[in-house]
Design a protein around this motif. Structure first.
Motif, PDB file in Angstrom:
ATOM      1  N   UNK A   7      78.335  72.235  81.964  1.00 34.28           N
ATOM      2  CA  UNK A   7      79.166  72.533  80.786  1.00 34.28           C
ATOM      3  C   UNK A   7      78.608  71.839  79.549  1.00 34.28           C
ATOM      4  N   UNK A   8      78.207  70.574  79.689  1.00 32.29           N
ATOM      5  CA  UNK A   8      77.622  69.845  78.561  1.00 32.29           C
ATOM      6  C   UNK A   8      76.334  70.507  78.100  1.00 32.29           C
ATOM      7  N   UNK A   9      75.477  70.880  79.046  1.00 30.54           N
ATOM      8  CA  UNK A   9      74.207  71.515  78.674  1.00 30.54           C
ATOM      9  C   UNK A   9      74.451  72.804  77.897  1.00 30.54           C
ATOM     10  N   UNK A  10      75.449  73.584  78.321  1.00 33.28           N
ATOM     11  CA  UNK A  10      75.775  74.830  77.610  1.00 33.28           C
ATOM     12  C   UNK A  10      76.246  74.550  76.184  1.00 33.28           C
ATOM     13  N   UNK A  11      77.121  73.563  76.029  1.00 32.39           N
ATOM     14  CA  UNK A  11      77.655  73.227  74.698  1.00 32.39           C
ATOM     15  C   UNK A  11      76.518  72.801  73.776  1.00 32.39           C
ATOM     16  N   UNK A  12      75.660  71.912  74.271  1.00 29.02           N
ATOM     17  CA  UNK A  12      74.617  71.301  73.449  1.00 29.02           C
ATOM     18  C   UNK A  12      73.515  72.299  73.086  1.00 29.02           C
ATOM     19  N   UNK A  13      73.177  73.171  74.007  1.00 24.06           N
ATOM     20  CA  UNK A  13      72.087  74.120  73.754  1.00 24.06           C
ATOM     21  C   UNK A  13      72.474  75.229  72.789  1.00 24.06           C
ATOM     22  N   UNK A  14      73.764  75.460  72.608  1.00 24.21           N
ATOM     23  CA  UNK A  14      74.201  76.581  71.769  1.00 24.21           C
ATOM     24  C   UNK A  14      74.769  76.150  70.425  1.00 24.21           C
ATOM     25  N   UNK A  40      75.537  54.695  76.554  1.00 23.32           N
ATOM     26  CA  UNK A  40      75.895  55.699  75.548  1.00 23.32           C
ATOM     27  C   UNK A  40      74.657  56.062  74.726  1.00 23.32           C
ATOM     28  N   UNK A  41      73.860  55.083  74.386  1.00 23.69           N
ATOM     29  CA  UNK A  41      72.617  55.352  73.637  1.00 23.69           C
ATOM     30  C   UNK A  41      71.695  56.270  74.451  1.00 23.69           C
ATOM     31  N   UNK A  42      71.509  55.952  75.730  1.00 23.06           N
ATOM     32  CA  UNK A  42      70.656  56.778  76.590  1.00 23.06           C
ATOM     33  C   UNK A  42      71.182  58.204  76.684  1.00 23.06           C
ATOM     34  N   UNK A  43      72.493  58.314  76.775  1.00 21.28           N
ATOM     35  CA  UNK A  43      73.104  59.643  76.854  1.00 21.28           C
ATOM     36  C   UNK A  43      72.851  60.418  75.553  1.00 21.28           C
ATOM     37  N   UNK A  44      72.961  59.741  74.420  1.00 26.28           N
ATOM     38  CA  UNK A  44      72.708  60.396  73.137  1.00 26.28           C
ATOM     39  C   UNK A  44      71.266  60.884  73.026  1.00 26.28           C
ATOM     40  N   UNK A  50      68.168  67.791  74.461  1.00 22.19           N
ATOM     41  CA  UNK A  50      68.665  69.104  74.904  1.00 22.19           C
ATOM     42  C   UNK A  50      69.011  70.018  73.734  1.00 22.19           C
ATOM     43  N   UNK A  51      69.449  69.431  72.641  1.00 20.50           N
ATOM     44  CA  UNK A  51      69.925  70.234  71.515  1.00 20.50           C
ATOM     45  C   UNK A  51      68.809  70.771  70.632  1.00 20.50           C
ATOM     46  N   UNK A  52      67.574  70.376  70.918  1.00 20.28           N
ATOM     47  CA  UNK A  52      66.471  70.809  70.078  1.00 20.28           C
ATOM     48  C   UNK A  52      66.561  70.246  68.669  1.00 20.28           C
ATOM     49  N   UNK A  53      67.062  69.029  68.543  1.00 22.82           N
ATOM     50  CA  UNK A  53      67.147  68.381  67.244  1.00 22.82           C
ATOM     51  C   UNK A  53      68.443  68.638  66.492  1.00 22.82           C
TER      52      UNK A  53
END
Length: 196
Positions: A7-14, A40-44, A50-53
């Motif tokens: 779900x996170x990957x879908x949100x972030x990629x779109x 939290x830093x590592x997660x960011x 994943x978000x492509x910037x």
């Protein structure tokens, strides 16, 4: 170390607009809290990759100056009191452990990101909340003795983050409205007609 949920990957990629995450963390905190900060830093970093910037992040230490502390409080991040051991005695210390998530003019606040909190859930929910353009509708069936939405304020509040929530009544002459993607039928106390 991290495996972000599907779900996170879908949100972030779109994401179609940049999202800025500002993390407000005090320094010189106990090891468990510093570890939460680093996680939290590592997660960011993963979110940004994943978000492509499209996800930009920065860390602010509100204890660095009165202006930084004021900025944190104006952003909606309030300090929490934590117990710190110093020279064999416990004392309480003020600490900031939160973040803001902004897209355009919309901002969401994550008030606390300490140990034991689900940083991914909080961050993904905040991003989804500010980035969703059209919320799908969840209907709650009424008219057969089901509880009203007023009787389920927490469900309505939680669902309201990502969905439009509305009561729906169907009779022998009306159907489920076309915009309702999901219909919740909770505890009906009277029978349904064949047509319903």
């Amino acid at each position: 170390q991290y495996t972000l949920s599907k779900a996170t990957r879908e949100i972030v990629r779109h994401l179609d607009e940049p999202v800025t995450v500002t993390a407000y963390f005090s320094k010189d905190l106990p090891p468990a809290i510093m570890q939460a900060r680093e996680q939290f830093r590592d997660m960011l970093v993963e979110y940004a990759n994943l978000s492509g910037g499209q996800i930009i992040y920065k860390f602010v230490n509100p204890g660095a100056s009165a202006a930084d502390e004021q900025a944190a409080q104006e952003a909606g991040i309030q300090p929490v009191l934590i117990n710190v051991r110093e020279k064999d005695q416990m004392k309480q210390q003020k600490a900031y452990l939160g973040a803001t998530v902004a897209m355009g003019k919309q901002t969401e606040v994550i008030p606390v990101l300490g140990p034991g909190t689900s940083g991914e859930y909080a961050l993904s929910t905040a991003i989804k909340k500010i980035s969703v353009k059209v919320k799908p509708t969840v209907g709650f069936l009424q008219g057969n003795g089901e509880p009203s939405l007023d009787e389920m304020p927490e469900a309505e509040k939680q669902l309201g983050v990502l969905y439009d929530v509305k009561p729906v009544t169907i009779t022998d002459s009306t159907r489920i409205p076309p915009g309702v993607r999901t219909l919740a039928i909770i505890g009906p106390s009277t029978p349904f007609s064949t047509r319903q």
